[in-house]
Enzyme design. Structure first.
Site, PDB file in Angstrom:
ATOM      1  N   PHE A 147      94.481  65.083  45.891  1.00 43.67           N
ATOM      2  CA  PHE A 147      94.898  66.095  46.870  1.00 43.67           C
ATOM      3  C   PHE A 147      94.979  65.437  48.242  1.00 43.67           C
ATOM      4  O   PHE A 147      93.986  64.938  48.764  1.00 43.67           O
ATOM      5  CB  PHE A 147      93.943  67.287  46.930  1.00 43.67           C
ATOM      6  CG  PHE A 147      94.450  68.344  47.874  1.00 43.67           C
ATOM      7  CD1 PHE A 147      95.375  69.294  47.455  1.00 43.67           C
ATOM      8  CD2 PHE A 147      94.061  68.360  49.211  1.00 43.67           C
ATOM      9  CE1 PHE A 147      95.888  70.233  48.341  1.00 43.67           C
ATOM     10  CE2 PHE A 147      94.577  69.297  50.096  1.00 43.67           C
ATOM     11  CZ  PHE A 147      95.492  70.240  49.662  1.00 43.67           C
ATOM     12  N   ASP A 232      91.680  58.299  52.101  1.00 44.73           N
ATOM     13  CA  ASP A 232      91.739  59.646  52.667  1.00 44.73           C
ATOM     14  C   ASP A 232      90.321  60.221  52.682  1.00 44.73           C
ATOM     15  O   ASP A 232      89.810  60.663  51.655  1.00 44.73           O
ATOM     16  CB  ASP A 232      92.686  60.510  51.828  1.00 44.73           C
ATOM     17  CG  ASP A 232      92.803  61.943  52.346  1.00 44.73           C
ATOM     18  OD1 ASP A 232      91.966  62.355  53.174  1.00 44.73           O
ATOM     19  OD2 ASP A 232      93.724  62.650  51.907  1.00 44.73           O
ATOM     20  N   LYS A 261      89.855  67.458  59.286  1.00 47.70           N
ATOM     21  CA  LYS A 261      88.883  68.523  59.062  1.00 47.70           C
ATOM     22  C   LYS A 261      87.738  68.557  60.089  1.00 47.70           C
ATOM     23  O   LYS A 261      87.935  69.081  61.166  1.00 47.70           O
ATOM     24  CB  LYS A 261      88.373  68.475  57.615  1.00 47.70           C
ATOM     25  CG  LYS A 261      89.503  68.848  56.638  1.00 47.70           C
ATOM     26  CD  LYS A 261      89.051  69.352  55.308  1.00 47.70           C
ATOM     27  CE  LYS A 261      90.217  70.011  54.581  1.00 47.70           C
ATOM     28  NZ  LYS A 261      90.683  69.309  53.403  1.00 47.70           N
TER      29      LYS A 261
END
Ligand SMILES: *Cc1c(COP(=O)(O)O)cnc(C)c1O
Length: 406
Positions: A147, A232, A261
């Site tokens: 993802f 990531d 985030k």
């Protein structure tokens, strides 16, 4: 009576959202109006422990006072300049971010997906200019079950049918190998390969921890074949797994680090790509940009968010509390649980197929004051803000035990 009026309010708000918002999510039926630390309150005044932390964007907790203060201060000064001009927050923000992570340079963006796109552009350009890959041939290897966001390029290399279906055609230049399989990576590399992009622990994929030594072997393969190791850490970074970055678990330094985030402290989208000058140096004025990326409000928030992670030792808290909490979850010995896995306060509880999906368990937890969300059908993710106190988790465990053992 009071309860009826209040629940009318919940119903009305749910109806508004259902009527006017695209149904691209299936949220739990709770309408939050306030948050503080690890807690949120719904419009009826009920309190819940947030165990999702907005997919780890709230590692510092809701409305952290130091981050809120930084916003207030910056709001009275200037909020947006665009990169057409300099602002007095961006330089210090990126200096502090580079110091904390150990890279030469950073490129600021807003959402995580934009940072991933930025990394892809940078590594492709590096491939053409530095590695000599023939024009248009650059290839990036990614993992099954990955993802990395929701843009068309990024979903184009997803293995999740729903993320892709009816959204094509997709950008070429990506190749998929199984997650955690270093031999498959080594076998997939060709002369056109420029990079390997992956999550050190797959988050949305169901909190999947790779085999020991995977990161170290990836590092070796990337070095040997001259490809860029692109990690990531948008969800795993900034303390979540018990280290500042999950790659530290194997003492591995990626060539390209992608963060997002929690870099925005739950207040604002702030993301960045970090790399040494060899890679970042490929960008020329006009190559890439973002109207809001690197704006002074975002930079002030990023500075405060990073400072909280470091000064409150959120990685240390996640490590200590995570070890204990995961052990306790394991010890529940619920007939419905197939596996408890994770690292730090990044924990997945996989529900057995024979016990149905994870969703009803999340709904039952919500009724007991705990907000958690299923991922990948069978997995409940427990990822509270890293400022959580042990006593709070102890109380949560009792509720979780009741739900999982019932
Ligand atoms: C959330 C996430 C993204 C995308 O971030 P957005 O801010 O939603 O675009 C990318 N990669 C990983 C690993 C994520 O968890």
């Amino acid at each position: 009576m009071a309860t009826d009026i209040a629940s009318d309010r919940t119903e009305g708000l749910l109806e508004d959202t259902e009527r006017y918002c695209a149904t691209n999510y299936q949220p739990l039926d709770v309408v939050i109006e306030r948050g503080e630390g690890v807690w949120v309150w719904d419009v009826e005044g009920r309190r819940y422990l947030d165990m999702l932390s907005a997919y780890s964007a709230l590692n510092q907790g809701h409305c952290h006072p130091a981050i809120v203060r930084a916003v207030r201060t910056q709001l009275d000064r200037v909020t947006l300049t665009s990169r057409a001009f300099h602002n007095d927050q961006l330089g210090p923000f990126l200096r502090e971010l580079c110091a904390a992570t150990g890279y030469d340079q950073a490129l600021p963006m807003n959402s995580g997906a934009e940072a991933v796109e930025t990394a892809i552009k940078m590594v492709r350009k590096w491939g053409y200019q530095k590695k000599g890959v023939p024009d248009g041939q650059a290839e990036i290897i990614v993992c099954q079950n990955n993802f990395h966001g929701r843009t068309t390029t990024v979903v184009g290399f997803s293995s999740e049918v729903q993320y892709r279906e009816d959204f094509g055609p997709f950008a070429p230049g990506f190749k998929t190998v199984p997650f955690g399989d270093a031999d498959a990576l080594a076998a997939a590399v060709t002369d056109q390969t420029v990079g390997f992009l992956f999550e050190p622990i797959q988050g949305e994929g169901g909190v999947i921890v790779p085999p020991d030594d995977f990161l170290r072997r990836v590092r070796e393969i990337c070095d040997r074949s001259g490809i860029v190791m692109m990690v990531d850490e948008i969800q795993t970074g900034l303390g979540r797994t018990g280290r500042l970055f999950a790659c530290e678990w194997e003492d591995v330094r990626p060539d390209v680090l992608i963060v997002g985030k929690a870099l925005g402290g739950g207040l604002y989208p702030v993301s960045a790509v970090l790399a040494d000058a060899e890679y970042m140096g490929v960008f020329r004025p006009g190559d890439h940009g973002s109207t809001f990326g690197g704006n002074p409000l975002a930079a002030a928030i990023g500075r405060a968010s990073l400072k909280v992670v470091l000064e409150e030792d959120l990685p240390g808290r996640a490590d200590e509390l995570g070890r204990w909490f995961m052990g306790e979850l394991d010890a529940l010995a619920s007939p419905h649980v197939a596996q408890v896995r994770g690292r730090g306060l990044f924990i997945g509880v996989e529900i057995r197929e024979s016990s149905g999906t994870a969703r009803p368990y999340c709904e039952a937890l919500k009724d007991r004051g705990i907000l958690a969300k299923e991922t990948h059908g069978q997995v409940i993710r427990f990822a509270p803000p890293l400022v959580v106190e042990k006593e709070v988790l102890e109380e949560a465990l009792e509720e979780i035990a009741t739900v999982l053992e019932g």
